[in-house]
Each structure stands twice: as structure tokens, then as C-alpha cells.
Scaffold this motif. Structure first.
Motif, short mmCIF file in Angstrom:
data_model
loop_
_atom_site.label_atom_id
_atom_site.label_comp_id
_atom_site.label_asym_id
_atom_site.label_seq_id
_atom_site.Cartn_x
_atom_site.Cartn_y
_atom_site.Cartn_z
N HIS A 96 0.83 -1.20 0.00
CA HIS A 96 0.00 0.00 0.00
C HIS A 96 0.87 1.25 0.00
O HIS A 96 0.60 2.20 -0.74
N ALA A 97 1.92 1.27 0.82
CA ALA A 97 2.81 2.43 0.88
C ALA A 97 3.52 2.63 -0.45
O ALA A 97 3.70 3.77 -0.91
N LYS A 98 3.93 1.54 -1.10
CA LYS A 98 4.62 1.64 -2.39
C LYS A 98 3.68 2.22 -3.44
O LYS A 98 4.07 3.13 -4.19
N GLN A 99 2.45 1.74 -3.50
CA GLN A 99 1.48 2.27 -4.46
C GLN A 99 1.26 3.76 -4.23
O GLN A 99 1.28 4.56 -5.17
N ALA A 100 1.05 4.14 -2.97
CA ALA A 100 0.79 5.55 -2.64
C ALA A 100 2.00 6.42 -2.96
O ALA A 100 1.86 7.50 -3.53
N LEU A 101 3.18 5.96 -2.59
CA LEU A 101 4.39 6.73 -2.82
C LEU A 101 4.60 7.01 -4.30
O LEU A 101 4.86 8.15 -4.71
N ILE A 102 4.48 6.01 -5.13
CA ILE A 102 4.66 6.19 -6.57
C ILE A 102 3.59 7.11 -7.15
O ILE A 102 3.89 8.00 -7.95
N LEU A 119 -6.18 11.45 -8.35
CA LEU A 119 -5.46 11.00 -7.16
C LEU A 119 -6.37 10.99 -5.95
O LEU A 119 -6.37 10.04 -5.17
N LEU A 120 -7.17 12.03 -5.79
CA LEU A 120 -8.10 12.10 -4.67
C LEU A 120 -9.06 10.92 -4.68
O LEU A 120 -9.23 10.23 -3.67
N VAL A 121 -9.68 10.67 -5.82
CA VAL A 121 -10.66 9.59 -5.93
C VAL A 121 -10.00 8.23 -5.72
O VAL A 121 -10.49 7.40 -4.95
N THR A 122 -8.87 8.00 -6.39
CA THR A 122 -8.24 6.67 -6.29
C THR A 122 -7.65 6.43 -4.90
O THR A 122 -7.65 5.30 -4.43
N SER A 123 -7.17 7.47 -4.24
CA SER A 123 -6.62 7.27 -2.90
C SER A 123 -7.72 6.98 -1.89
O SER A 123 -7.51 6.19 -0.96
N VAL A 124 -8.89 7.56 -2.08
CA VAL A 124 -10.02 7.22 -1.20
C VAL A 124 -10.44 5.77 -1.45
O VAL A 124 -10.69 5.02 -0.50
N ILE A 125 -10.47 5.35 -2.70
CA ILE A 125 -10.78 3.95 -3.02
C ILE A 125 -9.73 3.04 -2.38
O ILE A 125 -10.06 2.01 -1.78
N ALA A 126 -8.45 3.42 -2.49
CA ALA A 126 -7.37 2.62 -1.90
C ALA A 126 -7.50 2.54 -0.39
O ALA A 126 -7.27 1.49 0.21
N ALA A 127 -7.89 3.64 0.25
CA ALA A 127 -8.08 3.64 1.70
C ALA A 127 -9.21 2.72 2.10
O ALA A 127 -9.11 1.98 3.10
N VAL A 128 -10.30 2.74 1.34
CA VAL A 128 -11.42 1.83 1.62
C VAL A 128 -10.98 0.37 1.45
O VAL A 128 -11.33 -0.49 2.27
N LYS A 129 -10.21 0.10 0.42
CA LYS A 129 -9.69 -1.25 0.22
C LYS A 129 -8.81 -1.65 1.41
O LYS A 129 -8.88 -2.78 1.89
N ALA A 130 -7.98 -0.72 1.90
CA ALA A 130 -7.12 -1.00 3.05
C ALA A 130 -7.95 -1.30 4.29
O ALA A 130 -7.62 -2.21 5.06
N ILE A 131 -9.02 -0.54 4.50
CA ILE A 131 -9.91 -0.79 5.63
C ILE A 131 -10.48 -2.20 5.56
O ILE A 131 -10.61 -2.88 6.57
N GLU A 165 -4.28 -1.34 -6.56
CA GLU A 165 -3.29 -0.86 -7.51
C GLU A 165 -3.83 0.39 -8.19
O GLU A 165 -4.90 0.37 -8.77
N TYR A 166 -3.06 1.48 -8.08
CA TYR A 166 -3.45 2.72 -8.74
C TYR A 166 -3.38 2.51 -10.25
O TYR A 166 -2.49 1.84 -10.76
N PRO A 167 -4.31 3.14 -11.00
CA PRO A 167 -4.25 3.03 -12.46
C PRO A 167 -3.09 3.84 -13.03
O PRO A 167 -2.64 4.81 -12.41
N LEU A 168 -2.58 3.44 -14.15
CA LEU A 168 -1.59 4.17 -14.95
C LEU A 168 -0.15 4.14 -14.44
O LEU A 168 0.74 4.62 -15.12
N ILE A 169 0.13 3.61 -13.26
CA ILE A 169 1.49 3.68 -12.72
C ILE A 169 2.09 2.32 -12.43
O ILE A 169 3.17 2.24 -11.84
N GLN A 170 1.46 1.25 -12.83
CA GLN A 170 1.90 -0.08 -12.42
C GLN A 170 3.29 -0.45 -12.95
O GLN A 170 4.03 -1.17 -12.28
N LYS A 171 3.68 0.04 -14.10
CA LYS A 171 5.03 -0.26 -14.59
C LYS A 171 6.08 0.36 -13.68
O LYS A 171 7.12 -0.24 -13.42
N LEU A 172 5.81 1.57 -13.18
CA LEU A 172 6.72 2.22 -12.24
C LEU A 172 6.76 1.46 -10.91
O LEU A 172 7.83 1.27 -10.32
N VAL A 173 5.61 1.05 -10.44
CA VAL A 173 5.51 0.34 -9.17
C VAL A 173 6.27 -0.98 -9.23
O VAL A 173 6.99 -1.34 -8.30
#
Length: 115
Positions: free
Chosen positions: A45-51, A86-98, A104-112
Motif C-alpha cells: 500500500h505504501a509503495k502504491q501511494a508513494l509512486i 489521485l483524490l478519488v483513487t486514494s479514497v478507493i485505496a483507503a477503503v480497500k485498506a480498511i 493498484e493505482y491506475p496508470l502507474i503499475q510499470k513504475l511500481v
């Protein structure tokens, strides 16, 4: 896998760190990423958010520099949409974490995957 409340809170903090203001949106996920390498749930989760946060920061800086030569003004709506994304996807990611799920954030998976 049993995910603890602490793991969920750290994952949520990594995703919603932009609420801290300033560079907190980079520093918080970076610290969590570095300190929780032994915890796959929090680490991912931290890696996804950081990237995601770094990508937005870099794009914002580039656009700001381009604004100085007028071209960037045309990119301001794009940056606004990226921040909204970023706002929308991070809220979705936070709900998934809960819920103890990965995200996985869209568009950045190759970087991750390179990290």
C-alpha cells in the motif's frame, strides 16, 4: 491473511497523506515504505501511494515550469484532473485498506513494479 488495525491505519495513512499538507504526502508514505518492508500488506500500500504521489508531484512541477513559458497554462486543467484522479483513487485505496484488500493505482503499475 489476518490484517491488524495497525496495518490498516498505516496503509490508510500512506494513501491519504496528502491531507497532511506540504510534502507530507511524500514523506509519510516514504517513511512507512522504508520501515514496513517486512509487512507485505503495508509495504504494498505504501509503495502504491508513494509512486502515485511522486508521479503527481513531478507532473505538477513540470507543468509549473511550463507555465513560465505560457505552454503550461494549457496543461493546468490536465493537472487539476490528475489531482482529482489521485483524490478519488486514494479514497478507493483507503477503503480497500480498511477491508484488508490490496489496491493498484491506475496508470502507474510499470513504475511500481520497478521499485
Amino acid at each position: 491473511m489476518n490484517i491488524t488495525g495497525e496495518q490498516k491505519m498505516l496503509a490508510i495513512l500512506a494513501h491519504l497523506a496528502y491531507l497532511l499538507g506540504g510534502l507530507g504526502f511524500i514523506v509519510a508514505p516514504l517513511i512507512i515504505f522504508l520501515l514496513k518492508k517486512d509487512d507485505p500488506f503495508v509495504y504494498e500500500h505504501a509503495k502504491q501511494a508513494l509512486i502515485a504521489h511522486l508521479a503527481i508531484l513531478v507532473l505538477s512541477i513540470i507543468t509549473s515550469l511550463l507555465c513560465m513559458i505560457v505552454i503550461g497554462v494549457l496543461l493546468l486543467p490536465v493537472i487539476a484532473l490528475l489531482w482529482l484522479l489521485l483524490l478519488v483513487t486514494s479514497v478507493i485505496a483507503a477503503v480497500k485498506a480498511i477491508n484488508g484488500e490490496y489496491y493498484e493505482y491506475p496508470l502507474i503499475q510499470k513504475l511500481v513494479q520497478k521499485l
